[in-house]
Design a protein around this motif. Structure first.
Motif, PDB file in Angstrom:
ATOM      1  N   TYR A   1       0.846  -1.311  -0.077  1.00 47.62           N
ATOM      2  CA  TYR A   1      -0.107  -0.094  -0.124  1.00 47.62           C
ATOM      3  C   TYR A   1       0.763   1.181  -0.152  1.00 47.62           C
TER       4      TYR A   1
ATOM      5  N   LYS B   1     -10.961   1.803  -0.898  1.00 52.47           N
ATOM      6  CA  LYS B   1      -9.928   2.790  -1.114  1.00 52.47           C
ATOM      7  C   LYS B   1      -9.133   2.868   0.018  1.00 52.47           C
TER       8      LYS B   1
ATOM      9  N   GLU C   1       2.258   1.800  -3.560  1.00 53.00           N
ATOM     10  CA  GLU C   1       1.251   2.280  -4.307  1.00 53.00           C
ATOM     11  C   GLU C   1       0.583   3.661  -3.959  1.00 53.00           C
ATOM     12  N   ASN C   2       0.939   4.156  -3.012  1.00 55.41           N
ATOM     13  CA  ASN C   2       0.686   5.598  -2.475  1.00 55.41           C
ATOM     14  C   ASN C   2       1.790   6.343  -2.100  1.00 55.41           C
TER      15      ASN C   2
ATOM     16  N   SER D   1       2.302   9.649  -1.909  1.00 55.17           N
ATOM     17  CA  SER D   1       2.342  10.729  -1.073  1.00 55.17           C
ATOM     18  C   SER D   1       2.086  10.257   0.366  1.00 55.17           C
ATOM     19  N   VAL D   2       1.644   9.128   0.827  1.00 55.00           N
ATOM     20  CA  VAL D   2       1.505   8.603   2.205  1.00 55.00           C
ATOM     21  C   VAL D   2       2.783   8.251   2.309  1.00 55.00           C
TER      22      VAL D   2
ATOM     23  N   ASP E   1      -6.943   4.823   2.336  1.00 51.33           N
ATOM     24  CA  ASP E   1      -6.909   6.285   2.938  1.00 51.33           C
ATOM     25  C   ASP E   1      -6.754   6.358   4.449  1.00 51.33           C
TER      26      ASP E   1
END
Length: 340
Positions: A179, A274, A182-183, A185-186, A276
């Motif tokens: 995850y 999602k 794939e993210n 910004s996180v 988040d």
């Protein structure tokens, strides 16, 4: 195979006693003393992976096994690590095998390993009793005071704790890697937070255990536990007739609460599919987030180490396999490089 005295197979007073002993060893004040050792295991693991194509899940299983041994045996585990690994790895191969106790079968080999594992544990227990030193690890909790367990009970529950913690924790760590990759910004937010904590350590000499909670990192872990829902369901039994949403559940019937359905319900979480982490800036409603189960039979402990690294996923990224826990396809092959 785990042992009839393991915590999973009991309820009532004996279960409460075991739960108390496990919690005593995994309270924050007990764990904080081994955080540097957990970090050392993580650093060593990362260095051994650098520049290599690895299967994240398999490597995380090795990492979590080493952390489990440290949590159970303290620094004594170094003396028995290889023997414990050899026996346990042979034991776990028989968990899902046909129970045919005939020479050459996986089950027979597993049961033999189970006896050898119990012998190693008996040796460790005997030496500790001779030395008469109080230990704060899980084995010390099982052996200590008026609540101490018999050798058979200790062996069953040590093996049970390894079984309960290893694959589940390794699964969570594997999904976290996926995850975050794939993210971006996180991942950037987590990296900046960790760098801030490292600077705090360098400037003021604080250890990880001396710092407060890490909100972004914590939210990432919580969201991973929600989306992946490693513990998909648990086994319960109706102790009396229960009516639920117009349905009668008779006393004695088996009930399987589906945590994955709860975690992915749009009534509880908007856009549930999602990833988040920001959704955990506010605490979720009661009984909507239960990654460790709920009630008196919920998981009694969890811990994680945090380190900086870069990695890239290799091969297919969207598939899911079950073994039996949900995992990224092929255990998430990755290539890792340490930050300089």
């Amino acid at each position: 195979m785990l042992g009839k005295q393991a915590i999973f197979f009991h309820q009532g007073d004996y279960h409460a006693k075991l739960r108390k002993l496990v919690l005593r060893a995994f309270m924050p004040e007990s764990i904080r003393n081994i955080v540097p050792d957990i970090e050392s295991i993580a650093v060593s693991s990362l260095q051994s992976w650098e520049g290599k194509l690895i299967t994240a899940y398999q490597e995380m299983k090795t990492y979590t096994f080493n952390v489990a041994l440290l949590s159970i045996f303290g620094k004594d585990e170094v003396l028995y690590r290889e023997d414990l690994k050899k026996c346990y790895y042979n034991l776990e191969k028989g968990y899902n095998s046909m129970p045919i106790n005939f020479p050459g079968t996986l089950f027979h080999k597993a049961m033999k390993a189970r006896k050898e594992l119990a012998q190693i544990l008996a040796k460790i227990i005997s030496l500790r009793r001779e030395m008469k030193i109080n230990h704060t690890d899980l084995l010390g909790s099982f052996m200590g005071g008026a609540e101490g367990l018999s050798d058979e009970q200790i062996a069953d529950n040590v093996i049970g704790v390894i079984f309960a913690a290893r694959d589940t924790t390794a699964s969570v760590l594997t999904w976290i890697l996926k995850y975050l990759a794939e993210n971006p910004s996180v991942l950037q937010a987590v990296t900046e937070e960790q760098e801030g904590l490292i600077k705090l350590k360098e400037d003021k000499g604080l250890n990880w255990a001396d710092t407060k909670k890490m909100p972004i990192t914590t939210r990432v872990i919580q969201e991973t536990l929600r989306v992946a829902s490693i513990l998909s369901f648990t086994f319960r039994e109706a102790v009396e007739d229960v009516e639920f949403n117009g349905y009668l559940i008779p006393k004695g019937w088996k009930v399987l609460p589906l945590f994955r359905n709860i975690h992915h319900s749009p009534d509880n979480f908007t856009e549930p599919e999602k990833f988040d982490p920001s959704r955990f800036e506010v605490s979720p409603k009661p009984n909507t987030f239960m990654p460790f189960g709920n009630g008196t039979h919920s998981c009694p402990g969890n811990e994680l180490a945090k380190l900086r690294s870069w990695w890239s996923m290799m091969g297919p990224q969207n598939g899911i396999q079950y073994g039996p826990f949900a995992l990224p396809q092929n255990g998430l092959p990755i290539k890792l490089s340490l930050r300089r």
